[in-house]
Design a protein around this motif. Sequence first.
Motif, short mmCIF file in Angstrom:
data_model
loop_
_atom_site.label_atom_id
_atom_site.label_comp_id
_atom_site.label_asym_id
_atom_site.label_seq_id
_atom_site.Cartn_x
_atom_site.Cartn_y
_atom_site.Cartn_z
N ARG A 1 -44.90 1.65 -55.29
CA ARG A 1 -45.79 1.36 -54.16
C ARG A 1 -47.08 0.66 -54.59
O ARG A 1 -47.95 0.43 -53.77
N ARG A 2 -47.20 0.37 -55.88
CA ARG A 2 -48.42 -0.26 -56.42
C ARG A 2 -49.65 0.61 -56.17
O ARG A 2 -50.75 0.12 -55.94
N ASN B 1 -53.27 -1.16 -56.21
CA ASN B 1 -54.44 -0.34 -55.90
C ASN B 1 -54.66 0.64 -57.05
O ASN B 1 -53.74 1.37 -57.43
N VAL B 2 -55.86 0.64 -57.60
CA VAL B 2 -56.18 1.48 -58.75
C VAL B 2 -57.21 2.53 -58.36
O VAL B 2 -58.27 2.20 -57.84
N SER C 1 -52.04 8.56 -52.19
CA SER C 1 -50.62 8.19 -52.10
C SER C 1 -50.11 7.59 -53.40
O SER C 1 -49.22 6.72 -53.39
N ILE C 2 -50.64 8.02 -54.53
CA ILE C 2 -50.25 7.43 -55.81
C ILE C 2 -48.84 7.86 -56.20
O ILE C 2 -48.37 8.94 -55.84
N ASP C 3 -48.15 6.97 -56.93
CA ASP C 3 -46.83 7.33 -57.46
C ASP C 3 -46.81 7.26 -58.98
O ASP C 3 -45.79 7.58 -59.60
N THR C 4 -47.93 6.82 -59.59
CA THR C 4 -48.00 6.68 -61.04
C THR C 4 -49.38 7.08 -61.52
O THR C 4 -50.39 6.69 -60.91
N VAL D 1 -44.79 11.90 -58.94
CA VAL D 1 -45.76 11.06 -59.64
C VAL D 1 -45.31 10.90 -61.09
O VAL D 1 -45.13 11.89 -61.81
N SER D 2 -45.12 9.67 -61.52
CA SER D 2 -44.73 9.38 -62.91
C SER D 2 -45.97 9.40 -63.79
O SER D 2 -47.01 8.83 -63.42
N ILE D 3 -45.87 10.05 -64.93
CA ILE D 3 -46.99 10.16 -65.87
C ILE D 3 -46.78 9.17 -67.01
O ILE D 3 -45.73 9.17 -67.66
#
Length: 265
Positions: free
Chosen positions: A108-109, A137-138, A175-178, A201-203
């Motif tokens: 999802r960036r 998005n950071v 809404s982070i995925d990473t 969430v990937s680490i």
Amino acid sequence: MNRPIGIIDSGVGGMTVAREVMRQLPKEEVLYLGDTLRCPYGPRPFDEVRSYTLNMIRYLYEKDIKLLVIACNTATAAVLKEVQATLPIPVVGVIHPGARAALKITKRREIAVIGTEGTIQSQAYAQALHNIDERVNVHSLACPEFVPLVENGAVNTHEALQVVYERLAPLRDLSIDTLILGCTHYPLLSPIIKKFMGNNVSIISSGTETAREVSTLLHYSNRSYTGDRTPRHRFYTTGSSEMFNRLTSEWFNQDIEHIEHIHLD
């Protein structure tokens, strides 16, 4: 090329990178220098971080290393470009490998970065990510309490659990995925971090990607060791060699024969 790989860090966190380099490149010798006396670097002024980092680099360069890894994110943000432009050997930081790994995984960036105050203030990860994909998005969060937990050997304590959960609370509703572990100390806390962030969430730990970059650079610059030997790794610390020895034994599951206390000007 029968010369060692140099790895520097503000303390013991860079051992996560050293361990991965030793795993991926079992014939290569590693010289590791951890500035545990002056750790952490994160809260220090830029000029101080730069001075301390160049101090460590000079020490290892005089030992005829063939490649340098700056395994501290704060130090990477402070001096990487400068050192790459001045040293006649390849120099690898840990920020760009981690950023590239995160962009490969995110769907999802939406990427979060946790790190020391110095790393987060430098915006080095945000710049590295946006240089590759400006649409990402950071979300950045400084976690200054994490390094002392690792340096004091308190990663498997109730205190660590409480500190990690409280500090990462602002990420819960995003809404982070990473999530990028933007400090080489943080992978030692990754079981707690993974538990808090959940399975969605990937680490990302930059150690694996950094070691791959080291392997690639050695190959293309014809610096790889191709003989047959059992490498003799050497570890140097500016702080307590007893504490350093205990931590290396725990993390490498083997005794490191050469651990030496040194003094840096």
